[in-house]
Design an enzyme around this catalytic site. Structure first.
Site, PDB file in Angstrom:
ATOM      1  N   LYS A  21       0.846  -1.217   0.000  1.00 28.04           N
ATOM      2  CA  LYS A  21       0.000   0.000   0.000  1.00 28.04           C
ATOM      3  C   LYS A  21       0.870   1.251   0.000  1.00 28.04           C
ATOM      4  CE  LYS A  21      -2.831   0.924   3.689  1.00 28.04           C
ATOM      5  NZ  LYS A  21      -2.644   2.252   4.309  1.00 28.04           N
ATOM      6  N   ASP A 313       1.858  -1.137  11.987  1.00 29.20           N
ATOM      7  CA  ASP A 313       0.550  -1.583  11.489  1.00 29.20           C
ATOM      8  C   ASP A 313       0.256  -3.040  11.842  1.00 29.20           C
ATOM      9  OD1 ASP A 313       0.226   0.937  10.486  1.00 29.20           O
ATOM     10  OD2 ASP A 313       1.029   0.422   8.514  1.00 29.20           O
ATOM     11  N   LYS A 340      -4.611   6.071  14.721  1.00 29.60           N
ATOM     12  CA  LYS A 340      -4.765   5.374  13.431  1.00 29.60           C
ATOM     13  C   LYS A 340      -6.236   5.426  13.017  1.00 29.60           C
ATOM     14  CE  LYS A 340      -0.415   4.423  13.106  1.00 29.60           C
ATOM     15  NZ  LYS A 340       0.397   5.167  12.144  1.00 29.60           N
TER      16      LYS A 340
HETATM   17  O1  SPQ Z   1      -2.748   5.608   5.353  1.00 24.92           O
HETATM   18  P1  SPQ Z   1      -3.150   5.268   6.752  1.00 24.92           P
HETATM   19  O2  SPQ Z   1      -4.622   5.322   6.904  1.00 24.92           O
HETATM   20  O3  SPQ Z   1      -2.461   6.102   7.791  1.00 24.92           O
HETATM   21  O4  SPQ Z   1      -2.689   3.733   6.968  1.00 24.92           O
HETATM   22  C1  SPQ Z   1      -1.967   3.002   7.965  1.00 24.92           C
HETATM   23  C2  SPQ Z   1      -2.518   1.518   7.872  1.00 24.92           C
HETATM   24  O5  SPQ Z   1      -2.767   0.864   8.870  1.00 24.92           O
HETATM   25  O6  SPQ Z   1      -2.622   1.063   6.743  1.00 24.92           O
HETATM   26  C3  SPQ Z   1      -2.083   3.555   9.377  1.00 24.92           C
HETATM   27  F1  SPQ Z   1      -3.224   3.516   9.905  1.00 24.92           F
HETATM   28  O7  SPQ Z   1      -0.572   2.874   7.622  1.00 24.92           O
HETATM   29  C4  SPQ Z   1       0.390   3.933   7.693  1.00 24.92           C
HETATM   30  C5  SPQ Z   1       1.434   3.619   8.753  1.00 24.92           C
HETATM   31  O8  SPQ Z   1       0.867   3.432  10.009  1.00 24.92           O
HETATM   32  C6  SPQ Z   1       1.031   4.040   6.332  1.00 24.92           C
HETATM   33  C7  SPQ Z   1       2.324   4.796   6.345  1.00 24.92           C
HETATM   34  C8  SPQ Z   1       2.934   5.240   5.061  1.00 24.92           C
HETATM   35  O9  SPQ Z   1       2.591   4.699   4.007  1.00 24.92           O
HETATM   36  O10 SPQ Z   1       3.777   6.163   5.127  1.00 24.92           O
HETATM   37  C9  SPQ Z   1       3.021   5.058   7.521  1.00 24.92           C
HETATM   38  C10 SPQ Z   1       2.494   4.717   8.863  1.00 24.92           C
HETATM   39  O11 SPQ Z   1       1.918   5.863   9.446  1.00 24.92           O
HETATM   40  P2  SPQ Z   1       2.833   6.923  10.244  1.00 24.92           P
HETATM   41  O12 SPQ Z   1       1.871   7.912  10.816  1.00 24.92           O
HETATM   42  O13 SPQ Z   1       3.536   6.132  11.292  1.00 24.92           O
HETATM   43  O14 SPQ Z   1       3.730   7.550   9.291  1.00 24.92           O
END
Ligand code: SPQ
Length: 430
Positions: A21, A313, A340
């Site tokens: 993703k 995650d 999250k």
């Molecule tokens: O995109 P979203 O909704 O924030 O998705 C999540 C997930 O569980 O799929 C978090 F809820 O993943 C983030 C991850 O936690 C995706 C991500 C990225 O692609 O940069 C980084 C992480 O978030 P963060 O806030 O730690 O940078």
């Protein structure tokens, strides 16, 4: 509502999980701000990545899609045009936060909106550091969406991050690419580095040193590339855990991304005693491999703050593993889980308690008493509108002795639309 069946005969077989993703989002973004065509293979057709694709179309981008092949006709940062209406980020925190960095340096204003979950998530963590680069983002008084990004010429900066977040880091990198000189971003803890790696592939001058320091030279000539998106370890993790906790299982997940900033779940599985082997595969891009797991007896584990970013995650799944281990496990330093798609400390604790697991909620984590069998107290499990909580429940239900139900299964479409189909195949029911 969906019926969740136990996997009485275990899980077996080989599976190619959907594209990563994080990498799929970034491939669309970099394709759009580069010159020439970018071909993306094994793109994740989940709702979050489709939100990114739609946003760039509304900013004037030309993007063609056939199944999981996507062709982005890049026009450079300067080719982005003002959208005619607010851009809908859906459920996607990644789209929202990274777009803020990209749009901060344009010469127009853009409004970002999102669904009810996204409207609760904190956005000041991006708008405030962007101000250091000369960016201007207006949020609600609570620091949430809608966000109005008023594009400006940006200036260079040295910024020490106060949260461990790849999304904040990536937004700042996108701003730094449009600044008037070289910038340095220093992370609090190392987080996933897909933006940096992909930018290097597209021709940017971006240096990573000592795990936490990123130097960005502005205005590179970015050239469209072919991006082979590896399998998402965060999706593979559901089956790695299922294969470990369900008796009589053996399964292989193919072409999974093994970037060390994402492989905390593999370290945890190994430390807990899981029977797991990896066959590394040759690659020109990020490391990848085939992972095989077999049913295993598990030891409890303690996880502290430094490990959290590499499995952020997967923490709902780590809690589930702990619930099956022989003793007490503890997760701390995971307060980021509270912001999250749901407050994942609260929702994990609530769902595991329904299954009869003893869990204590902490401010920044939880304490889990592992038990060989669970006495289910409430058979109606819920996703709470959070894809990862929905899938954690579906894996947990494989271990129950009776049928359970899941409310809100549609949340899973955000990152893994074929999840139940793949699960049924491995359970021998397709
Ligand atoms: O995109 P979203 O909704 O924030 O998705 C999540 C997930 O569980 O799929 C978090 F809820 O993943 C983030 C991850 O936690 C995706 C991500 C990225 O692609 O940069 C980084 C992480 O978030 P963060 O806030 O730690 O940078």
């Amino acid at each position: 509502m969906r019926t969740l069946l136990p996997a009485k005969n275990g899980l077996h077989g080989t599976l190619m999980v959907p594209g990563d993703k994080s990498i799929s989002h970034r491939a669309i973004m970099l394709g759009a701000i580069s010159h020439g065509d970018t071909m993306i293979h094994h793109f994740l057709n989940g709702e979050d990545c489709l939100s990114t694709m739609q946003a760039f179309r509304e900013l004037g981008g030309v993007i063609e899609q056939v199944d999981d092949d996507v062709l982005v006709h890049g026009q450079g940062f300067k080719g982005l045009k003002q959208a005619r209406r607010p851009l809908n980020m859906g459920n996607s925190g990644t789209t929202t936060r990274l777009m803020m960095g990209i749009l901060a340096g344009t010469n127009f204003t853009t409004t970002l909106i999102g669904d009810s979950s996204l409207q609760r998530r904190p956005m000041k963590r991006v708008s405030q550091p962007l101000e250091v680069f000369g960016g201007e983002v207006e949020l609600t008084p609570n620091g949430t969406l809608p966000a109005k990004i008023i594009g400006h010429p940006l200036h260079h900066a040295e910024y020490h991050m106060t949260v461990a977040s790849a999304q904040v880091k990536s937004a700042l990198i996108f701003a730094a690419l449009q600044a008037d000189g070289k910038s340095t971003i220093i992370e609090k803890l190392p987080t996933r580095n897909h933006t940096e790696i992909m930018l290097q592939q597209f021709g940017a001058e971006i240096m990573m040193s000592n795990d936490r320091t990123i130097s960005v030279t502005p205005h590179p000539h970015l050239t469209g590339q072919v991006v082979e998106v590896p399998g998402d370890i965060s999706s593979a993790a559901f089956f790695l855990v299922a294969g470990t906790i369900i008796p009589n299982s053996k399964l292989t997940l193919q072409h999974v991304n093994l970037n060390p900033t994402r492989t905390g779940i593999i370290q945890v599985l190994r430390k807990m005693g899981a029977d797991l082997s990896i066959e590394e595969l040759p690659t020109k891009g990020e490391p990848l491999g085939n992972i095989t797991v077999k049913s295993s007896e598990l030891r409890p584990i303690n996880i502290g703050p430094t490990m959290i970013p590499s499995l952020i995650d997967e923490l709902p799944l780590v809690a589930l593993l702990a619930a099956c281990a022989s003793g007490q496990s503890k997760i701390t330093g995971a307060e980021e889980l509270r912001v999250k798609e749901t407050d994942r400390i609260k929702t994990v604790v609530e769902e595991l308690r329904k299954l009869g697991v003893h869990v204590k909620e902490l401010r920044d984590g939880m304490i889990i008493d592992g038990q060989p069998t669970w006495q289910v107290r409430n058979s109606q499990l819920a996703s709470h509108g959070d894809h990862r909580i929905g899938m954690m429940n579906a894996v947990a239900a494989l271990k129950a002795s009776n049928e359970l139900t899941l409310i809100g299964e549609e949340a899973i479409n955000v990152s893994y639309p074929d999840f139940f189909n793949d699960l049924e195949t491995l359970a021998g029911r397709n």
